[in-house]
Design a protein around this motif. Structure first.
Motif, mmCIF file in Angstrom:
data_model
loop_
_atom_site.group_PDB
_atom_site.id
_atom_site.type_symbol
_atom_site.label_atom_id
_atom_site.label_comp_id
_atom_site.label_asym_id
_atom_site.label_seq_id
_atom_site.Cartn_x
_atom_site.Cartn_y
_atom_site.Cartn_z
ATOM 1 N N LEU A 158 0.820 -1.148 0.139
ATOM 2 C CA LEU A 158 0.002 -0.054 -0.027
ATOM 3 C C LEU A 158 0.888 1.170 -0.048
ATOM 4 N N ILE A 159 1.913 1.342 0.709
ATOM 5 C CA ILE A 159 2.881 2.520 1.032
ATOM 6 C C ILE A 159 3.274 2.572 -0.358
ATOM 7 N N SER A 160 3.823 1.568 -1.057
ATOM 8 C CA SER A 160 4.399 1.808 -2.353
ATOM 9 C C SER A 160 3.623 2.327 -3.357
ATOM 10 N N LYS A 161 2.392 1.883 -3.403
ATOM 11 C CA LYS A 161 1.771 2.261 -4.360
ATOM 12 C C LYS A 161 1.055 3.813 -4.332
ATOM 13 N N LEU A 162 0.942 4.271 -2.905
ATOM 14 C CA LEU A 162 0.621 5.639 -2.509
ATOM 15 C C LEU A 162 2.102 6.456 -2.810
ATOM 16 N N LYS A 163 3.111 5.956 -2.611
ATOM 17 C CA LYS A 163 4.402 6.658 -2.991
ATOM 18 C C LYS A 163 4.397 6.839 -4.811
ATOM 19 N N GLU A 164 4.200 5.656 -5.607
ATOM 20 C CA GLU A 164 4.198 5.700 -6.737
ATOM 21 C C GLU A 164 3.319 6.742 -7.460
#
Length: 702
Positions: A158-164
């Motif tokens: 989830l954090i990675s997709k938010l960052k992306e």
């Protein structure tokens, strides 16, 4: 907030009637044999079609995030007390987003992709990951430090997709992690480990609890995210963190009665150290006990910050004490990078069981409650530091909550805040799929809240409303340490000054350019403010009417209206009639908010794409109250969502050539709307029930 809403089975009501909107003070006829008041479709309430996905590229797609988050480096403090990216130190940045709560923090990959896509289209650029601890905790382990591998992986994804997608995050290092017997706190009896949030008071007096907090923080912040290749402490996507959620010592002592003797012991030691240990001082809970708690909590905060900065090398900005408004907390907030607090209008209480129905609401109007909004919005702000609200909500089912659309974003921008986080997007993964779930605080299944957010986005994040240049601080002085009691707050006319100018606090001896310090507890402090500010306060106290120092916000508490007029937007909350520079509305018969928003960022009179909002109260079919006052909610109802029907006449002074089109809640077109253009203005009747799906938004293009 603490534990939030659980799903409650709907109660079955035996009478069907059409509920009236409280602002009009109408009475519905109720069967004399029953007291319940049930909202059902009818003449006053009409169904609307719920649509939880925004069509990409539609007029309601507010995508604005700069991808990926972190590409401009870490968020830093600026010399003037605001925020910027380290690679663009001269460019101010604001944040705006929701809270993601409980197991919404551990969605599947498919759920994550859908969740992030909708958050981006809301126009958000940050989220607060809240109450994430229990979902990623391994509840089979005797230690609260053990993490659930599968859910931790989901959390990191989830954090990675938010960052992306350009979305920054903020977190708390302790909210509701469940203590376990294997944590081995010598100060805590076995039966107290299951007590909710016992860590909050324990960490103030227990070295072992402090070490537990450090161990968890180290694990959370230094574990590599397999999808980004960075730990959270290394990743600029984490722009801020809070040490312990809602942890003011004033309010947390009652969370662990077993710890009272230990706090008493610490207090006696404090009195002896000060040379004032008497039976009377031990017994009383005056300013002495308050200053003891300030010192105790200050030591705790200092050690937590030292650990994060020196031992871990954390670069995210640090906040704490994000609840309560006591003036004495200025002493502690002054030591933080950033000041945080929470704001609710009509937060529920629970007469039978916490966080279960029935729920009690005050059903009061914030526009009428002079001084309340500035009190909870900014009375705890420390000038010279960024200020954030990581929780805010005009809580469903308050019948006046349409006023949030005009109030929150406009006054947050007038006060020059740096971050707003709605509470909340969703409290459970189930809500990502099931719109029939109880609304509670969650906007994912609340069309009124989602549309309100998009008005707040332009007023605050886009910056349509100007910040006040004039500012006043309540200066915390040495004499205030020995005045008042545990709960002393700033009150009175100083808070009302927040409708006109910026207000906040400062420690004695500190100055901030443009901010005039004063003592709001002194007599005749009003003599220290500008003539314009004095005139505005006098008029407010005499007539209930005040205009902000920028001239953009006009509040009339007696007429119960709010008018926000800027070059790019005009937002109105009213009942009968109101007008701005471009828009005028008349023939209204209920409390509503109407907004005219430039969609292309040009001034309204130059814009070629404009959104026109028509917001009235919403409820759910079968929503049941004890009586027509709607103060005691018995059943949360179900789909379809209902809105109060409204017809008003709109007059818009815009150039010729505009095409008017109704929109669905998804942003898709819903048919052209006939209008008359004469003498340089468009006239038409806004009827929110004119189409089967409901008409809450129009798109004007040329």
């Amino acid at each position: 907030m603490n534990q939030k809403y659980l799903m409650i089975s709907c109660m079955i009501a035996s009478v069907m009637l059409s509920a009236q909107n409280a602002p009009q003070k109408k009475q519905a006829s109720v069967n004399s044999k029953v007291e319940t008041f049930v909202i059902q479709p009818g003449r006053e309430w009409v169904p609307i079609k719920f649509q939880d996905k925004t069509v990409a590229g539609s007029p309601l797609d507010f995508t604005s995030a700069d991808k990926p988050a972190g590409k401009k480096g870490f968020v830093i403090l600026t010399k003037d007390g605001h925020l910027a990216f380290e690679k663009e130190p001269g460019k101010r940045v604001r944040f705006f987003g929701p809270n993601i709560v409980h197991d919404t923090n551990t969605p599947t990959r498919e759920e994550t992709d859908q969740l992030v896509a909708e958050i981006v289209k809301m126009g958000y650029n940050t989220v607060r990951l809240h109450h994430y601890e229990v979902p990623i905790q391994d509840m089979t382990s005797p230690s609260s430090l053990a993490l659930h591998a599968k859910n931790l992986d989901r959390f990191f994804y989830l954090i990675s997709k938010l960052k992306e997608n350009g979305i920054y995050i903020t977190i708390d290092l302790y909210v509701s992690r469940q203590m376990r017997s294997g944590d081995n706190f010598p100060e805590l009896p076995p039966e107290a480990y299951s007590r909710q949030q016992v860590m909050k008071p324990l960490i103030l007096v227990s070295p072992s609890a402090m070490e537990n907090w450090k161990s968890y923080s180290r694990k959370l912040l230094t574990t590599k995210n397999p999808y980004t290749g960075l730990s959270l402490k290394e990743d600029p996507v984490l722009w801020s963190l809070n040490l312990v959620n809602e942890n003011s010592a004033y309010m947390i002592l009652k969370k662990a009665p077993e710890l009272q003797p230990l706090f008493e012991q610490k207090y006696c030691e404090y009195l002896k150290e000060k040379g004032i240990d008497t039976p009377e001082n031990r017994r009383k809970r005056t300013f002495l006990f308050r200053e003891f708690l300030i010192e105790l909590q200050g030591k705790c905060i200092n050690e937590q910050i030292r650990f994060l900065r020196e031992d871990l090398g954390v670069r995210a900005l640090i906040a704490d004490l994000n609840f309560r408004l006591q003036f004495s907390l200025t002493q502690l907030r002054d030591k933080l990078d950033i000041v945080d607090n929470h704001f609710y209008w009509d937060h529920p209480s629970f007469p039978e069981k916490p966080w279960h129905l029935p729920e009690r609401y005050q059903q009061e109007c914030c526009l009428k409650a002079l001084g309340h909004l500035p009190r909870v919005l900014v009375s705890s702000r420390v000038f010279g530091k960024p200020y954030m609200l990581t929780e805010y909500d005009f809580v469903y089912p308050n019948v006046y909550r349409v006023e949030e659309a005009s109030m929150l974003g406009s006054y947050a921008s007038l006060q020059d805040l740096d971050d707003l986080n709605r509470f909340a997007w969703a409290h459970s993964r189930r809500k990502l799929h099931d719109p029939s779930c109880k609304v509670g605080f969650d906007c994912i299944s609340d069309p009124l809240a989602k549309l309100t957010e998009k008005i707040t986005q332009v007023l605050f994040l886009r910056g349509d409303v100007s910040a006040a240049k004039e500012g006043y601080s309540a200066v915390f002085m040495e004499k205030h340490k020995s005045a008042g009691d545990l709960h002393t707050e700033i009150r009175g006319d100083f808070l009302k000054l927040g409708y006109y100018a910026r207000i906040g606090t400062l420690m004695e001896g500190k100055t901030v350019p443009g901010i005039r310090g004063l003592d709001p507890f002194a007599e005749n402090w009003q003599g220290q403010i500008s003539p314009g500010a004095r005139e505005a306060l006098d008029k407010l106290n005499g007539t209930g009417w005040i205009v902000s120092s920028t001239g953009e916000i006009t509040l009339d508490s007696r007429a119960v209206t709010l008018k926000v007029v800027t070059p790019k937007s005009e937002v109105f909350t009213f009942t009968k009639s109101i007008s701005g520079n471009v828009a005028s509305f008349k023939d209204g018969d209920l409390y509503q908010t109407v907004a005219l928003i430039s969609r292309d960022g040009l001034p309204l009179k130059e814009s070629r794409s404009i959104l026109l909002y028509h917001l009235t109260n919403q409820a759910r079919t079968g929503e049941t109250y004890r009586d027509s006052s709607m103060k005691l909610l018995l059943s949360a109802g179900n789909l379809p969502i209902l809105m109060r029907r409204s017809k008003i006449t709109a007059e818009l002074k815009l150039p010729a050539g505009f095409r008017f089109q109704a929109l669905k809640l998804s942003g898709e077109p819903n048919g052209e709307v006939p209008v008359e253009f004469k003498d340089g203005k468009y006239t038409f009747v806004m009827d929110n029930a004119a189409r089967k799906e409901g008409v809450l938004i129009y798109h004007l293009t040329r």
